[in-house]
Write an enzyme that holds these catalytic residues in place. Sequence first.
Site, PDB file in Angstrom:
ATOM      1  CG  ASP A   1       5.480   3.963   1.668  1.00  0.00           C
ATOM      2  OD1 ASP A   1       5.776   4.799   2.848  1.00  0.00           O
ATOM      3  OD2 ASP A   1       4.872   3.906   1.172  1.00  0.00           O
TER       4      ASP A   1
ATOM      5  CE  LYS B   1      -0.858   7.107   6.734  1.00  0.00           C
ATOM      6  NZ  LYS B   1      -0.671   6.111   6.005  1.00  0.00           N
TER       7      LYS B   1
ATOM      8  CG  PHE C   1      -1.824   1.276   1.191  1.00  0.00           C
ATOM      9  CD1 PHE C   1      -2.955   1.370   0.517  1.00  0.00           C
ATOM     10  CD2 PHE C   1      -1.415   2.544   1.681  1.00  0.00           C
ATOM     11  CE1 PHE C   1      -3.737   2.287   0.366  1.00  0.00           C
ATOM     12  CE2 PHE C   1      -2.203   3.384   1.614  1.00  0.00           C
ATOM     13  CZ  PHE C   1      -3.329   3.434   0.831  1.00  0.00           C
TER      14      PHE C   1
HETATM   15  C1  LIG Z   1      -0.824   6.085   4.328  1.00  0.00           C
HETATM   16  C2  LIG Z   1       0.219   5.674   3.585  1.00  0.00           C
HETATM   17  C3  LIG Z   1       0.471   5.974   2.421  1.00  0.00           C
HETATM   18  C4  LIG Z   1      -0.229   7.306   1.803  1.00  0.00           C
HETATM   19  O1  LIG Z   1      -0.217   8.367   2.351  1.00  0.00           O
HETATM   20  P1  LIG Z   1      -1.501   9.596   2.307  1.00  0.00           P
HETATM   21  O2  LIG Z   1      -1.040  10.690   3.273  1.00  0.00           O
HETATM   22  O3  LIG Z   1      -2.797   8.862   2.612  1.00  0.00           O
HETATM   23  O4  LIG Z   1      -1.309   9.905   0.788  1.00  0.00           O
HETATM   24  C5  LIG Z   1       1.596   5.729   1.497  1.00  0.00           C
HETATM   25  N1  LIG Z   1       2.349   4.559   2.176  1.00  0.00           N
HETATM   26  C6  LIG Z   1       1.972   4.054   3.081  1.00  0.00           C
HETATM   27  C7  LIG Z   1       2.968   2.941   3.601  1.00  0.00           C
HETATM   28  C8  LIG Z   1       0.856   4.463   3.979  1.00  0.00           C
HETATM   29  O5  LIG Z   1       0.638   3.806   5.139  1.00  0.00           O
END
Ligand SMILES: *Cc1c(COP(=O)(O)O)cnc(C)c1O
Length: 402
Positions: free
Chosen positions: A228, A257, A143
């Site tokens: 990520d 985040k 994701f």
């Molecule tokens: C939440 C998340 C995203 C996307 O972040 P947004 O601020 O919602 O666009 C990308 N990668 C990971 C691992 C995430 O948990």
Amino acid sequence: MSPDRTAALIQQAERYGAHNYHPLPVVLSRGEGCFVWDVEGRRYFDMLSAYSAVNQGHCHPRIVGALTEQAARLALTSRAFHNDRMGGMLQKIAELTGFEKVLPMNTGAEAVETAIKAMRKWGYEVKGIPQDQAEIVVAEGNFHGRTTTIVGFSSDPGTYQGFGPKTPGFRSVPYGDAAALREALGPHTCGVLLEPIQGEAGVKIPPDDYLPAVRAACEEQKVLLCLDEIQTGLGRTGKLFAWEHVGARPDLIILGKALSGGLYPVSCVAANDEVLGVFTPGTHGSTYGGNPLAAAVACAALDVLIDEDLSARAAALGEVFVSELRRRLDTPQLLEVRGRGLMVAAEFRRPCAHELALELMKVGVLAKDTHDTTLRFAPPLVIREEQLREALDLIVPVLDRA
Ligand SMILES: *Cc1c(COP(=O)(O)O)cnc(C)c1O
């Protein structure tokens, strides 16, 4: 306020809002630390932390102070001009990540897009990949966000179906299988994009030798490793960055985040000059990226993480959380409890996770189900041990009804 008020607010949201989420039927109006309150005044333990955006706890006074002070002074200049806050944020992130350069954006998905663009351009300019042939290897179950390019390399039909055609240039391999990943790398591969632990997939923790083997394979094939850490980073797993658990330092790291402690969307990519140096004026940007309000908030959010030693708290309390769930849960439906730091999941044999989330809500615990069989627990890292134990006393009897 009354139950009627709750129902009216939910009805209003559903009447006028696109139905792209299926929230639990609770309407929140206040938060502090590890707690949130609904409009009827009921208190809940927040065991989601807005998908780990609120690691520092709800409405942390230091971050709120930074936000309000900066908001009253200067909020947005665009990158057409310098502002007096951005440099401080970039330096702080560079020092914490150990990289030479930082590119600020806003949402996580934008930072992922930024990393994809950087890796491709590096592929053409540094590795010498023929034009438009660059390939990025990703993992099944990933994701990385919701843009058209990113959903195109998701393996979850709910995420990509109906949104084609998929952006070309991505190849997906099983997560946790270093041999399969090594096989997928070649002269046209510019990058590998992975989560060090797959969050949305249900806290999938790969074998400890996986990332080091991926790191080695990337070096052999002259491929960039991009992690990520939008969800795993900034203390959540018990280290500042999840890669530190296994010593597999990436070439690019993506943060988001908790970079703002949940007050404002702030994200970034950090990497060395060889990589982020591919961007020149006009090749990438964002109106809000690096704005002074974001910079003030991110600096305060990072200071809180360091000064309150939230990584160490996550490590210590994560041990308590996982070991207590393993020791106390007594249901044949439980398949596994797993976690690293305060990123914890309980997986069941039957698809009961949504029912359990609703039952937890009734006893004052907000957690979210993922993939029918898994419940995730990720409280703000400021939670205290006695609070965590109080939450466990609420959680265990509910999960035992699985
Ligand atoms: C939440 C998340 C995203 C996307 O972040 P947004 O601020 O919602 O666009 C990308 N990668 C990971 C691992 C995430 O948990």
